[in-house]
Design a protein around this motif. Structure first.
Motif, PDB file in Angstrom:
ATOM      1  N   ARG A 241       0.822  -1.200   0.000  1.00 41.62           N
ATOM      2  CA  ARG A 241       0.000   0.000   0.000  1.00 41.62           C
ATOM      3  C   ARG A 241       0.862   1.258   0.000  1.00 41.62           C
ATOM      4  NH1 ARG A 241      -3.511  -0.768   5.234  1.00 41.62           N
ATOM      5  NH2 ARG A 241      -1.366  -1.043   6.004  1.00 41.62           N
ATOM      6  N   PHE A 242       0.359   2.307  -0.650  1.00 39.10           N
ATOM      7  CA  PHE A 242       1.037   3.599  -0.666  1.00 39.10           C
ATOM      8  C   PHE A 242       0.060   4.651  -1.164  1.00 39.10           C
ATOM      9  CE2 PHE A 242       1.707   1.534  -4.717  1.00 39.10           C
ATOM     10  CZ  PHE A 242       1.623   2.539  -5.679  1.00 39.10           C
ATOM     11  N   LEU A 243       0.501   5.912  -1.181  1.00 42.33           N
ATOM     12  CA  LEU A 243      -0.291   7.019  -1.717  1.00 42.33           C
ATOM     13  C   LEU A 243       0.320   7.461  -3.033  1.00 42.33           C
ATOM     14  CD1 LEU A 243      -0.642   9.165   1.543  1.00 42.33           C
ATOM     15  CD2 LEU A 243      -2.350   7.623   0.574  1.00 42.33           C
ATOM     16  N   ILE A 244      -0.530   7.954  -3.938  1.00 40.82           N
ATOM     17  CA  ILE A 244      -0.026   8.399  -5.235  1.00 40.82           C
ATOM     18  C   ILE A 244      -0.795   9.632  -5.691  1.00 40.82           C
ATOM     19  CG2 ILE A 244      -1.576   6.899  -6.586  1.00 40.82           C
ATOM     20  CD1 ILE A 244       0.808   6.538  -8.555  1.00 40.82           C
ATOM     21  N   THR A 245      -0.110  10.495  -6.423  1.00 40.52           N
ATOM     22  CA  THR A 245      -0.734  11.659  -7.045  1.00 40.52           C
ATOM     23  C   THR A 245       0.044  11.985  -8.308  1.00 40.52           C
ATOM     24  OG1 THR A 245      -1.407  13.975  -6.729  1.00 40.52           O
ATOM     25  CG2 THR A 245       0.677  13.312  -5.753  1.00 40.52           C
ATOM     26  N   THR A 246      -0.576  12.745  -9.207  1.00 40.75           N
ATOM     27  CA  THR A 246       0.133  13.179 -10.417  1.00 40.75           C
ATOM     28  C   THR A 246       0.548  14.633 -10.333  1.00 40.75           C
ATOM     29  OG1 THR A 246      -2.005  13.589 -11.479  1.00 40.75           O
ATOM     30  CG2 THR A 246      -0.931  11.472 -11.932  1.00 40.75           C
ATOM     31  N   THR A 247       0.202  15.314  -9.252  1.00 43.57           N
ATOM     32  CA  THR A 247       0.682  16.671  -9.013  1.00 43.57           C
ATOM     33  C   THR A 247       1.013  16.794  -7.541  1.00 43.57           C
ATOM     34  OG1 THR A 247      -1.430  17.697  -8.420  1.00 43.57           O
ATOM     35  CG2 THR A 247      -0.908  17.544 -10.772  1.00 43.57           C
ATOM     36  N   MET A 248       1.934  17.706  -7.196  1.00 41.62           N
ATOM     37  CA  MET A 248       2.316  17.876  -5.804  1.00 41.62           C
ATOM     38  C   MET A 248       1.156  18.394  -4.953  1.00 41.62           C
ATOM     39  SD  MET A 248       5.353  16.803  -5.316  1.00 41.62           S
ATOM     40  CE  MET A 248       5.887  17.563  -3.794  1.00 41.62           C
TER      41      MET A 248
ATOM     42  N   TRP B 181      -4.018  12.997  -2.844  1.00 48.01           N
ATOM     43  CA  TRP B 181      -3.284  11.752  -2.643  1.00 48.01           C
ATOM     44  C   TRP B 181      -4.291  10.616  -2.572  1.00 48.01           C
ATOM     45  CZ3 TRP B 181       1.923  11.619  -2.867  1.00 48.01           C
ATOM     46  CH2 TRP B 181       2.606  12.840  -2.749  1.00 48.01           C
ATOM     47  N   VAL B 182      -4.126   9.659  -3.433  1.00 47.94           N
ATOM     48  CA  VAL B 182      -5.078   8.542  -3.527  1.00 47.94           C
ATOM     49  C   VAL B 182      -4.414   7.282  -2.986  1.00 47.94           C
ATOM     50  CG1 VAL B 182      -6.482   7.151  -5.077  1.00 47.94           C
ATOM     51  CG2 VAL B 182      -6.146   9.585  -5.555  1.00 47.94           C
ATOM     52  N   PRO B 183      -5.031   6.597  -2.024  1.00 46.18           N
ATOM     53  CA  PRO B 183      -4.459   5.350  -1.504  1.00 46.18           C
ATOM     54  C   PRO B 183      -4.655   4.215  -2.513  1.00 46.18           C
ATOM     55  CG  PRO B 183      -6.554   5.803  -0.436  1.00 46.18           C
ATOM     56  CD  PRO B 183      -6.267   6.985  -1.317  1.00 46.18           C
ATOM     57  N   VAL B 184      -3.588   3.474  -2.784  1.00 43.92           N
ATOM     58  CA  VAL B 184      -3.647   2.355  -3.727  1.00 43.92           C
ATOM     59  C   VAL B 184      -2.867   1.176  -3.149  1.00 43.92           C
ATOM     60  CG1 VAL B 184      -3.916   3.803  -5.778  1.00 43.92           C
ATOM     61  CG2 VAL B 184      -1.628   3.234  -4.969  1.00 43.92           C
ATOM     62  N   ARG B 185      -3.015   0.031  -3.792  1.00 43.66           N
ATOM     63  CA  ARG B 185      -2.293  -1.176  -3.370  1.00 43.66           C
ATOM     64  C   ARG B 185      -1.815  -1.912  -4.614  1.00 43.66           C
ATOM     65  NH1 ARG B 185      -5.201  -5.299   0.614  1.00 43.66           N
ATOM     66  NH2 ARG B 185      -4.531  -3.715   2.113  1.00 43.66           N
ATOM     67  N   ILE B 186      -0.610  -2.408  -4.558  1.00 45.15           N
ATOM     68  CA  ILE B 186      -0.050  -3.168  -5.681  1.00 45.15           C
ATOM     69  C   ILE B 186      -0.706  -4.541  -5.717  1.00 45.15           C
ATOM     70  CG2 ILE B 186       2.028  -4.243  -6.614  1.00 45.15           C
ATOM     71  CD1 ILE B 186       3.640  -1.971  -5.359  1.00 45.15           C
ATOM     72  N   ARG B 187      -1.249  -4.869  -6.859  1.00 51.41           N
ATOM     73  CA  ARG B 187      -1.807  -6.197  -7.099  1.00 51.41           C
ATOM     74  C   ARG B 187      -1.279  -6.667  -8.448  1.00 51.41           C
ATOM     75  NH1 ARG B 187      -5.828  -7.424  -3.501  1.00 51.41           N
ATOM     76  NH2 ARG B 187      -6.839  -5.682  -2.423  1.00 51.41           N
ATOM     77  N   GLY B 188      -0.284  -7.513  -8.434  1.00 52.17           N
ATOM     78  CA  GLY B 188       0.308  -7.982  -9.677  1.00 52.17           C
ATOM     79  C   GLY B 188       1.414  -7.048 -10.148  1.00 52.17           C
ATOM     80  N   GLU B 189       1.608  -6.986 -11.463  1.00 53.19           N
ATOM     81  CA  GLU B 189       2.681  -6.199 -12.039  1.00 53.19           C
ATOM     82  C   GLU B 189       2.355  -4.707 -11.974  1.00 53.19           C
ATOM     83  OE1 GLU B 189       3.463  -7.533 -15.969  1.00 53.19           O
ATOM     84  OE2 GLU B 189       4.172  -9.529 -15.344  1.00 53.19           O
ATOM     85  N   VAL B 190       3.414  -3.891 -11.940  1.00 51.66           N
ATOM     86  CA  VAL B 190       3.275  -2.432 -11.898  1.00 51.66           C
ATOM     87  C   VAL B 190       3.375  -1.885 -13.313  1.00 51.66           C
ATOM     88  CG1 VAL B 190       4.299  -0.288 -11.064  1.00 51.66           C
ATOM     89  CG2 VAL B 190       4.220  -2.296  -9.574  1.00 51.66           C
TER      90      VAL B 190
END
Length: 244
Positions: free
Chosen positions: A44-51, A55-64
């Motif tokens: 799990r981590f947070l991601i955004t496309t601008t500073m 911030w959207v919480p996401v989780r890795i499931r499979g390949e990135v």
């Protein structure tokens, strides 16, 4: 997009000429993100496309596969622009494309406060549905074949610069178009797209029976061969500097 942190050296660089650039950037990001605990044990981590977020919480499931899609405006796959952050806001890993390389920057020193709370996901989904509804309204079905040479009404989104609407103008309308709508202006059939004033766009929309939104879109007239109509109808071509 403001991702590069001034004065911070990258933790890694991926040359833009690297084969399989997207995969190499994703692999390098994942290595750094795990080493510096941007990604937790559950992926799990947070991601955004601008500073500025959100911030959207996401989780890795499979390949990135982030570097292929999270890119700058009108950029190629792999020319990545995104920021990731640990859930507790303790460390960030930003990815940005420079002149010759994709930079991956890890930062702990400048993060002093926890990240803002994640967005209300129900509100986020509602906004997404609304956006999809608007895109459906302003990006109708492709033009029907057969196509003939003639005048078209183009509507480019002011923010994305993408062509969102493409309407053929019937011959009976185009015959009265210039004297009735454009007055003394007579754009030639080989001239660049003619930008309509807001009042002209509204008037033409009424004549054609199509919705007009001058706050979100810039409207243009262009004489197009049938081949160009067909190509734009399929790919929703980006505005060639029309709204700059």
């Amino acid at each position: 997009m403001g991702i590069t942190i001034g004065g911070t050296e990258p933790a890694a660089k991926v040359p833009l000429v690297e084969p399989a650039l997207s995969a190499r950037v994703d692999t390098t990001w994942l290595r750094l993100a795990r080493e510096h605990h941007v990604v937790d044990a559950e992926g799990r981590f947070l991601i955004t496309t601008t500073m500025e977020g959100p911030w959207v919480p996401v989780r890795i499931r499979g390949e990135v596969h982030m570097a292929e899609y999270l890119v700058g405006h009108n950029a190629r796959p792999g020319h990545a622009e995104f920021v990731t952050m640990a859930l507790d806001g303790s460390v960030m890993c930003g990815v940005t494309t420079e002149e010759y390389d994709v930079w991956l920057v890890v930062d702990r020193e400048r993060i002093k406060t926890p990240p803002p709370p994640p967005p209300d996901m129900e509100a986020f989904r509602a906004a997404t549905r609304r956006k999809q509804e608007l895109e459906k309204l302003y990006a109708p079905e492709r033009l029907e074949q057969p196509l003939d040479d003639g005048w078209v009404l183009l509507a480019f989104h002011r923010h994305t610069k993408n062509l969102r609407r493409l309407h053929e103008i019937p011959d009976e309308v185009s015959r009265s178009l210039f004297p009735g709508l454009l007055g003394d202006n007579h754009p030639g059939t080989d001239a660049p797209p003619y930008r309509l004033a807001e009042s002209q766009a509204w008037e033409l929309g009424e004549r054609l029976g199509v919705p007009v939104d001058t706050r979100s879109f810039g409207y243009f007239l262009e004489f197009q061969p049938a081949e160009v109509k067909g190509r734009q109808s399929k790919v929703r071509a980006i505005a060639p500097g029309l709204l700059s």
